[in-house]
Design a protein around this motif. Sequence first.
Motif, short mmCIF file in Angstrom:
data_model
loop_
_atom_site.label_atom_id
_atom_site.label_comp_id
_atom_site.label_asym_id
_atom_site.label_seq_id
_atom_site.Cartn_x
_atom_site.Cartn_y
_atom_site.Cartn_z
N ALA A 96 0.84 -1.21 0.00
CA ALA A 96 0.00 0.00 0.00
C ALA A 96 0.87 1.25 0.00
O ALA A 96 0.64 2.17 -0.79
N ARG A 97 1.85 1.27 0.87
CA ARG A 97 2.74 2.44 0.93
C ARG A 97 3.45 2.66 -0.40
O ARG A 97 3.56 3.79 -0.87
N SER A 98 3.93 1.57 -1.02
CA SER A 98 4.67 1.71 -2.28
C SER A 98 3.76 2.19 -3.41
O SER A 98 4.22 2.82 -4.35
N GLU A 99 2.46 1.88 -3.32
CA GLU A 99 1.49 2.31 -4.33
C GLU A 99 0.92 3.70 -4.05
O GLU A 99 0.12 4.21 -4.83
N GLY A 100 1.30 4.28 -2.92
CA GLY A 100 0.77 5.59 -2.56
C GLY A 100 -0.61 5.52 -1.93
O GLY A 100 -1.30 6.54 -1.82
N THR A 101 -1.03 4.33 -1.52
CA THR A 101 -2.32 4.15 -0.85
C THR A 101 -2.15 4.52 0.62
O THR A 101 -1.27 3.98 1.29
N PRO A 102 -2.97 5.43 1.12
CA PRO A 102 -2.86 5.79 2.54
C PRO A 102 -3.13 4.58 3.44
O PRO A 102 -4.00 3.75 3.14
N VAL A 103 -2.37 4.49 4.52
CA VAL A 103 -2.56 3.46 5.53
C VAL A 103 -3.09 4.15 6.77
O VAL A 103 -2.46 5.09 7.29
N VAL A 104 -4.25 3.70 7.24
CA VAL A 104 -4.90 4.28 8.42
C VAL A 104 -5.04 3.19 9.46
O VAL A 104 -5.68 2.17 9.21
N TYR A 105 -4.43 3.41 10.61
CA TYR A 105 -4.55 2.49 11.73
C TYR A 105 -5.67 2.98 12.63
O TYR A 105 -5.69 4.16 13.02
N VAL A 106 -6.59 2.10 12.97
CA VAL A 106 -7.66 2.43 13.91
C VAL A 106 -7.43 1.57 15.14
O VAL A 106 -7.36 0.35 15.05
N LEU A 107 -7.29 2.24 16.29
CA LEU A 107 -6.87 1.55 17.51
C LEU A 107 -7.88 1.74 18.63
O LEU A 107 -8.30 2.86 18.92
N ASP A 108 -8.20 0.63 19.27
CA ASP A 108 -9.04 0.66 20.46
C ASP A 108 -8.27 1.40 21.55
O ASP A 108 -7.10 1.11 21.78
N ARG A 109 -8.91 2.36 22.21
CA ARG A 109 -8.27 3.12 23.29
C ARG A 109 -9.30 3.45 24.36
O ARG A 109 -10.43 3.77 24.06
N HIS A 110 -8.85 3.36 25.62
CA HIS A 110 -9.74 3.64 26.75
C HIS A 110 -9.02 4.46 27.80
O HIS A 110 -7.84 4.23 28.07
N ASP A 111 -9.76 5.38 28.41
CA ASP A 111 -9.26 6.07 29.60
C ASP A 111 -9.23 5.05 30.73
O ASP A 111 -10.04 4.11 30.74
N PRO A 112 -8.33 5.23 31.69
CA PRO A 112 -8.23 4.25 32.79
C PRO A 112 -9.53 4.07 33.57
O PRO A 112 -9.75 3.00 34.14
N ASP A 113 -10.40 5.08 33.58
CA ASP A 113 -11.66 4.97 34.33
C ASP A 113 -12.86 4.63 33.44
O ASP A 113 -14.00 4.70 33.87
N ASP A 114 -12.61 4.19 32.20
CA ASP A 114 -13.68 3.83 31.27
C ASP A 114 -14.46 2.64 31.82
O ASP A 114 -13.88 1.60 32.16
N ALA A 115 -15.78 2.76 31.89
CA ALA A 115 -16.64 1.69 32.41
C ALA A 115 -16.54 0.42 31.56
O ALA A 115 -16.79 -0.68 32.05
N ASP A 116 -16.16 0.56 30.30
CA ASP A 116 -15.99 -0.59 29.41
C ASP A 116 -14.98 -1.58 29.98
O ASP A 116 -15.08 -2.79 29.76
N LEU A 117 -14.00 -1.09 30.72
CA LEU A 117 -12.97 -1.95 31.29
C LEU A 117 -13.53 -2.86 32.38
O LEU A 117 -12.98 -3.93 32.63
N GLU A 118 -14.62 -2.44 33.02
CA GLU A 118 -15.26 -3.29 34.03
C GLU A 118 -15.86 -4.53 33.39
O GLU A 118 -15.82 -5.61 33.96
#
Length: 151
Positions: A48-70
């Motif tokens: 992708a990089r060699s073809e000029g195609t953008p690479v987009v990383y989407v990453l799971d992220r949470h604040d330390p107090d995020d209720a999702d972590l419970e």
Amino acid sequence: LETVRTKKTRKALVVVDMINDHLTPGRILEVPRARDIVPALAARIVRARSEGTPVVYVLDRHDPDDADLEDWGEHAVEGSEGAEVWPPLAPEEGDRIVTKPSYSSFFASNLEAVLEELAVDTIELTGCSTETQLLATATDAGCCGAGRSLR
């Protein structure tokens, strides 16, 4: 004689949740099968990089107090090593990083704005947790993500 114009597409490679907390053996939300795609995905990113195609990383992220972590246990905490991209797939200069707090890469993130800025109308979607993160992202790409095409 009528001229038919075809719209040229611009795609991006969108890599979802290939983070240490999902790929490291023994972690609470390990996705063992995700390690199996690393060699092929690393090669696809290079292409992708060699073809000029953008690479987009989407990453799971949470604040330390995020209720999702419970519910899911501690994972992908902002600033932790577990929230970073798996080293063999590490972003390079020019790649884009988007963070998200839930399944869909479009939910409560700036992915749509990044794709608009890159003038992308087609996304090639890859990553881990196909039955959750990728399914939710693909669904939202078609309905909420300005009707983007998927590959």
